[in-house]
Structure formats: C-alpha cells, structure tokens
Design a protein around this motif. Sequence first.
Motif, PDB file in Angstrom:
ATOM      1  N   VAL A   1       6.403   4.916   2.724  1.00 61.47           N
ATOM      2  CA  VAL A   1       6.565   3.908   1.693  1.00 61.47           C
ATOM      3  C   VAL A   1       6.690   2.529   2.346  1.00 61.47           C
ATOM      4  N   GLY A   2       5.976   1.571   1.780  1.00 63.80           N
ATOM      5  CA  GLY A   2       6.133   0.181   2.214  1.00 63.80           C
ATOM      6  C   GLY A   2       4.853  -0.410   2.748  1.00 63.80           C
ATOM      7  N   GLY A   3       4.503  -1.606   2.262  1.00 63.78           N
ATOM      8  CA  GLY A   3       3.322  -2.308   2.735  1.00 63.78           C
ATOM      9  C   GLY A   3       3.638  -3.745   3.103  1.00 63.78           C
ATOM     10  N   TRP A   4       4.883  -4.152   2.914  1.00 65.43           N
ATOM     11  CA  TRP A   4       5.312  -5.525   3.193  1.00 65.43           C
ATOM     12  C   TRP A   4       6.275  -5.558   4.359  1.00 65.43           C
ATOM     13  N   PHE A   5       7.271  -4.680   4.329  1.00 64.41           N
ATOM     14  CA  PHE A   5       8.231  -4.610   5.432  1.00 64.41           C
ATOM     15  C   PHE A   5       7.640  -3.714   6.522  1.00 64.41           C
TER      16      PHE A   5
ATOM     17  N   ARG B   1       8.919  11.937   0.542  1.00 59.52           N
ATOM     18  CA  ARG B   1       7.822  11.220  -0.107  1.00 59.52           C
ATOM     19  C   ARG B   1       7.569   9.952   0.709  1.00 59.52           C
TER      20      ARG B   1
ATOM     21  N   MET C   1      -2.766   2.959   1.704  1.00 59.76           N
ATOM     22  CA  MET C   1      -2.151   4.238   1.346  1.00 59.76           C
ATOM     23  C   MET C   1      -3.185   5.095   0.637  1.00 59.76           C
ATOM     24  N   PRO C   2      -3.477   6.291   1.175  1.00 60.44           N
ATOM     25  CA  PRO C   2      -4.561   7.102   0.624  1.00 60.44           C
ATOM     26  C   PRO C   2      -4.097   7.975  -0.524  1.00 60.44           C
ATOM     27  N   GLY C   3      -4.140   7.461  -1.737  1.00 62.21           N
ATOM     28  CA  GLY C   3      -3.846   8.279  -2.909  1.00 62.21           C
ATOM     29  C   GLY C   3      -2.361   8.397  -3.197  1.00 62.21           C
ATOM     30  N   PRO C   4      -2.047   8.945  -4.383  1.00 58.60           N
ATOM     31  CA  PRO C   4      -0.654   9.059  -4.812  1.00 58.60           C
ATOM     32  C   PRO C   4       0.197   9.803  -3.784  1.00 58.60           C
ATOM     33  N   LEU C   5       1.463   9.421  -3.702  1.00 60.08           N
ATOM     34  CA  LEU C   5       2.362  10.040  -2.729  1.00 60.08           C
ATOM     35  C   LEU C   5       2.991  11.278  -3.336  1.00 60.08           C
TER      36      LEU C   5
ATOM     37  N   HIS D   1       9.483   3.482   5.255  1.00 60.11           N
ATOM     38  CA  HIS D   1      10.548   4.460   5.042  1.00 60.11           C
ATOM     39  C   HIS D   1      10.018   5.642   4.244  1.00 60.11           C
TER      40      HIS D   1
END
Lengths: 245, 92
Positions: free
Chosen positions: A100-104, A97, A1-5, A40
């Motif tokens: 989101v998500g790096g596991w699911f 925003r 993920m490139p930087g804050p969302l 998501h």
Amino acid sequence: MPGPLPWLPAYLVERRPETAAAATLVLGVPGWPGHLPGQHVDVRLTADDGYSTQRSYSLAAPDHGATVELTVQRVADGEVSPFLVDDLAIGDPVELRGPVGGWFVWSPTLPTRTLLVAGGSGVVPLMAMVRARHEAGAAAPMRLVYSVRTPDDVLYAAELERRGRLDEGLEIHVVHTRRAPPGDARPTGRLTREEIGSLAWPATEEVLTYVCGPTGFVDQVAGDLVALGYDDHRIRTERFGATGG
Amino acid sequence: MTDEHGEPAPLDGNGLGGVLGAFLGVDVTDAILVCDGCGRQQVLAALVVFGAGPGGVARCRGCSHVMLRVAEIRNELVVDLRGTTRLRLRRP
Ligand SMILES: Cc1cc2nc3c(=O)[nH]c(=O)nc-3n(C[C@H](O)[C@H](O)[C@H](O)COP(=O)(O)OP(=O)(O)OC[C@H]3O[C@@H](n4cnc5c(N)ncnc54)[C@H](O)[C@@H]3O)c2cc1C
Ligand SMILES: [Zn+2]
C-alpha cells in the motif's frame, strides 16, 4: 499497482527481537507482488469465532521476493501489537493486503538528497529506504534523524551504527528524549526546531524529506521544516497515530 | 487511538490506501484533492483521517472541512466525496 489488492495468506517464518518492546516478523507470502521502500501492508487477524481486526504495518526491508519483514512495537493494552510481538507462533497464519502507498515511497534512483526524520517506530519504513540505498549502492546523500526515548529503544541499533560508518553519503543522528547514553553531549529532550535546522541541509538545497512516527511528532517536525523554509511539497509524511513514541 | 492527553490522535490518508486500493485497483494516496471549504490542494495521503483500516473520515489539513468518507461494508466500498471540489488521478 497491478489490479485490486486481495488479502494474501501469510505465515510467520522467523521472529527477531529488536528491543524489549519490539520484534521483526519475517513472513512468507506466496505470490507477493513486490514493493517499494516506504510502503506498508494492512494485517488482518481473524479469531476462531470469526471476529477480525486489522492494522497497518510498514515494510521494514526492500523487496526480497516472497518474504516480507515487519517490525512491530508493542503498545501496552493494544489489541494487535502485543499479540504480534509476543504470541504469533512460527507457522501461524495472518492475512496481508498490500503493498500500500504511492506517495510515501522512495526510490534509490532519485538524484536528490533525502532527509529522513523518524520518531519511535516511525523509523521502520525509513529503514527500508536506508537498506534499499545500501543494496542499490546509491550515491545521493541521505541523512536519518531518529528521535527515540532511550538508548534501549533504538530499533536496528547495530545495523544503523554500521551503515552510518560504512555507507558513503549516509549520516545517522540519534536523539534521545528521556535518557541519553553516557557521554552524550546533547541534553535529553525533544527535537527542537533549531536542532532540525542544524541537522538538515539548508532549505535552499534540493531535498526530499520523509517524516514518520506518532501523529504529534510528525505534525511538529513537518511544521518546523516549513518554518525553516522547506517547501511543503517536498515533505512527505506518514502518521502512525498515538503509538510508537 | 488517543494521545498522551487522552485526545484522539488522527492518522493520515496513507492509512486509507489499503481499502481504496483493494477496490479501485490503483493506489490513490498520491491523488490530488481540492477542498470545497478553502480551496487547498493536497494529496490524499496528507489528509487528516480518523479511522482507516476498513474506513474513515478524511478532513482538509488546512480548514478541517470533511472532504472524503470511506466505508467498506461487506462486499461494497462506499466513498462519499462531498467536500471535495476536484479529484485528480495520475495514469498508473
Ligand atoms: C501507515 C501506518 C504504518 C504503521 N507502521 C507501523 C510499524 O511499522 N510498526 C509499528 O509498531 N506500528 C505501526 N503502525 C501503528 C499500528 O498500525 C498500530 O496502530 C499499533 O500497532 C497499535 O495497535 P494495537 O492494536 O496494539 O493498539 P490499539 O488496540 O489500536 O490501541 C490500544 C490503546 O492504546 C492507546 N495507545 C496507542 N499508542 C499508545 C502509546 N504510545 N502510549 C500509550 N497508549 C497508547 C490507544 O489510544 C488505545 O487506547 C502503523 C500505522 C499506520 C497508519
Ligand atoms: Zn480546506
């Protein structure tokens, strides 16, 4: 993920009815950074008086640049979902925003078999995986077991039927909990442990499993899979709360 | 939210990914946390979460011990990690 969302401004481009209770919203999001199947977004709505509220919605399609698709199922008396399904007009703004998500998350390059188990609107992020597999021409086998109340509640019904017929290595099993289509040999009712055992690959095979839907459904299915010998570490879960059964 | 019996239905740690990612700039839903109560290792996504969106309370799936509290208050993110022995993050 490139930087804050950050919160990104988005606009409704198109609304596609899916069932009597659900619609797919196509949103234009300038500067959308791209996403992976399973991820998501958080959606934020702000009223004229400044009151704002947010909910999470899964990305229903693979990354296609600056438009994203969400499929929202109306929850009676809900604060946000009836507004999104019925009232948001073409051109209206919302804020997103994400991703989101790096596991699911799922990737078409995974060499293993993938078992997808959906309850109700939990099919949305799993559909992104089915679609991404199709677009990538991936060969690793995938099975979707989709539990839904009645035939009228099946999201993406025509596309699922087509993919199940045409996409090599993809199997779709729809099970009905309240009312089945005429001629269905399966008695209506919840997905049982035995049934999951017969629809899933044997626990001895290497399988990556994604389970998504209402919290009670996900807890039940994940517990059943572990009882069937599936490795807890190969089961990824996402719970939507009480909604979407 | 409540389920059909009127009990609140918890979410899971996936729902905290947005608020955490907004401030930290990395996805932490696949971070591994060790519970102070029972020693169980689990990914943040698998924790039992009440709340989400702008914040929530996350409990161990094994023993229900509170492991993490997250709150977004105006321009600040406040994370209380009492209840977590160890937090492991992969390099992005
Ligand atoms: C990571 C994540 C991804 C999600 N993805 C999707 C998605 O792709 N599509 C989607 O449609 N939803 C999705 N959800 C659920 C979504 O975020 C909202 O919870 C849902 O739309 C309800 O919001 P609401 O504001 O309409 O209802 P709320 O105002 O939050 O709730 C209204 C009331 O209805 C009750 N209620 C909730 N569900 C039911 C039910 N089934 N029957 C009876 N009462 C109920 C609640 O307890 C509450 O009292 C996702 C949730 C998460 C955490
Ligand atoms: Zn514990």
